[in-house]
Scaffold this active site. Sequence first.
Site, PDB file in Angstrom:
ATOM      1  N   SER A 467      52.199  89.064  34.499  1.00  0.00           N
ATOM      2  CA  SER A 467      51.901  88.114  33.232  1.00  0.00           C
ATOM      3  C   SER A 467      52.333  86.582  33.409  1.00  0.00           C
ATOM      4  CB  SER A 467      53.209  88.850  32.224  1.00  0.00           C
ATOM      5  OG  SER A 467      52.645  88.855  30.741  1.00  0.00           O
ATOM      6  N   ASP A 478      43.802  78.005  40.859  1.00  0.00           N
ATOM      7  CA  ASP A 478      42.488  77.206  40.150  1.00  0.00           C
ATOM      8  C   ASP A 478      42.388  75.977  40.287  1.00  0.00           C
ATOM      9  OD1 ASP A 478      41.872  79.851  39.707  1.00  0.00           O
ATOM     10  OD2 ASP A 478      42.252  79.705  37.505  1.00  0.00           O
ATOM     11  N   LYS A 492      48.743  92.255  34.900  1.00  0.00           N
ATOM     12  CA  LYS A 492      48.960  92.195  33.387  1.00  0.00           C
ATOM     13  C   LYS A 492      48.304  90.977  32.797  1.00  0.00           C
ATOM     14  CE  LYS A 492      52.315  92.589  29.665  1.00  0.00           C
ATOM     15  NZ  LYS A 492      52.034  91.152  29.155  1.00  0.00           N
TER      16      LYS A 492
END
Length: 745
Positions: A467, A478, A492
Amino acid sequence: MKKQMLMIALAFAMSTHAVTAQPEKVASTQMKPVAAQTQAALWASRVLARYHYKAMPLDDAMSEKIFDNYFESLDSEKLYFTQADIDRFAPMRTKFDDAINNEDLTGAFQIYNLYQQRFNDRMAYARNLLKTKFDFTVDETLQLDREKAPWAKNEDEVRDLWRKRVKNDWLRLKLAGKDEKAIRETLDKRYAGYVSRLQKLNNEDVFQMFMNAYATAIEPHTNYLGPRSADNFDIAMRLSLEGIGAVLQTRDDYTIIREIVPGSPADKSGKLKVGDRVVGVAQGNGPFTDVLGWRIDDVVQLIRGEKGSTVRLDVIPGDGGVDAKHVTVSMVRKKISMEEQAAKKSIIEVKDNGVTRRIGVISLPTFYQDFEARRKGDKEFKSATRDVERILGELKKDRVDNVLIDLRNNGGGSLVEAVELTGLFIDKGPVVQQRTAEGRVEVESDTKPGLAWDGPMGVLINRGSASASEIFAAAIQDYGRGLVIGEPSFGKGTVQTLLDLDRFSQSEKVRYGELKMTIAQFFRINGGTTQLRGVTPDIKLPVLSDADNFGESSFGNALPWVSIKPATYVPLGNLKELVEPLQKRHEARIAKDKDFIDLREDIAEVMRIRKENAISLNEAVRRKERDAQDARAKAREARLAGAKDTNGDEPAAAPGGKEARSKVPTPTKPVKTVVAARNSPQQDDGLQADERALSAELAAEKAAKDAKDVLLQEAAHILADEAGMLKTDTRMASRVMPYMGAAKP
């Protein structure tokens, strides 16, 4: 950013003892629902059917899912009910929707009452078996995991399953050197204890189990929380509570002091010690309430209280017998910080060819925040980001070469913290995208300019990183900001909010509890999602988890992987040029590292046992297996004792686990061999945690915590390699990290 509290946590590990609507003790062993519970179920169904991200009608199809989930939650190993029991309640399979709508939960409680009867029957049978003799020369096996097994056809079949369970319990103790009398006493007390714990459950617990059978039938991370569960969730998020600063544990019928928080009222009293037994609790100058035999969460509820109020404990010193003189300890409650779950720092020094690289490690067990304090404008509110930012400042002064954020087993927490923590390592920009059930996409961004740390950094993850951990790791990846090291994360990619059902109550005295409900799905800024697939590390370490049984992909009703349009962002760097040479150095290093060789042997053994899913009940076979394990363990101990520290690595603090103190243990699952990243499998003594001496249990925990963390040390080596490459090749440094001011020779 939305003002409501958004939780993105791994499915909250709620206690089966949590209190739900309108506490009521039922004198009879036959559990019955109360009006507040049936009303709460109705309101919850209306909310779930309309506002959930994956809104599903409460109909016959949902009823069937609730039916299967409920039996699974009660008897996941299929050792209590028989197929005849399931058939008996088959007419209810499509009736739970009607039951909820008609505010009649009698059927759900009838199922539990039969479960309670079957549980008592199985334990009585197990205790009677202790009077018999077992033949350990017979070649038979015990199935380790029965979750996917069929229900026993009849009583004879389920009794045979229990005969093997008891035989295995006996054999484990026998192999550990216990004599027949000690084995019989230990197991009889154990099975009686299971019955005692079950008897402490009440109708509120039954209601919570049923409601969670409904909630998780929609989606894995939707749960029902009773008032006490909601309070505990809040405490976990803000890392503080108002009390005396003592960690409690149940042993036999006593509430034992397991740990005392330094500087707390319990510590400053000077009268409480680890091992002391609390037998009574009084508020102020009021009378004592006898808590002998109470559930641990009920005792905790009595001891906790408003800051500045007084509580008195009636205590039997741990170093005395049960008839020892009692001691009365009076304390004024205060705010207690749960520092064990807060961010911690350590430094690992790695020596390579005469050069020492200093790697700063920040271990973060959860993304915590005191939402209430922040809302009130408290400038000193507890926050994971604030703590990490402070530690980064300290690491700068310590002149570390690289920083590692350790998120192993960090199940998530506050979305706000995930975004703001990312902001410490990027200038400004989007961090995560959210999509609502209506398809509306919102971008959560870091708006604070500047970097708290502009040097190289990495993130260490494992299957237990979920999460908020995945949001942070994905954003770092990224942006090309740091290396992600470890094994694929949990997967998740959903967002939850807490909804208070008490708003629907017609009386302040009637409480309905709360729903932790999925309301959105989050996406990476590159348009992908961590849902199901998790975050794939740049540098892969050995996989310790079983993806079939742990992780989002293990849930049958998890949301699918999808992608959306990428957010507008500018990567800060591109680390691809570093990954291949670092991976090669890593593989070359661990190929001759004895600790990694041992770890891989342990993993292979666990995988073998999981695949076979059976253990022999033949004593000769088990002794041979035990002797082989002992030989491996002794060889490792001898090697470690004779080994010298040739690389200068320093041990680092890492988050340690605590038992779920309010949870009734499952007595049906045989012990499996497990691999801990920090230690070899421990020799089986046949005992459960509360059957060992408390001092021995605490010593074992400390030894495990102090043991060499093989994976953390290797992650530090990888970052040390990276720091060396960047400092010796400034042109490459300018290509992969053009923003980095620290990449200078």
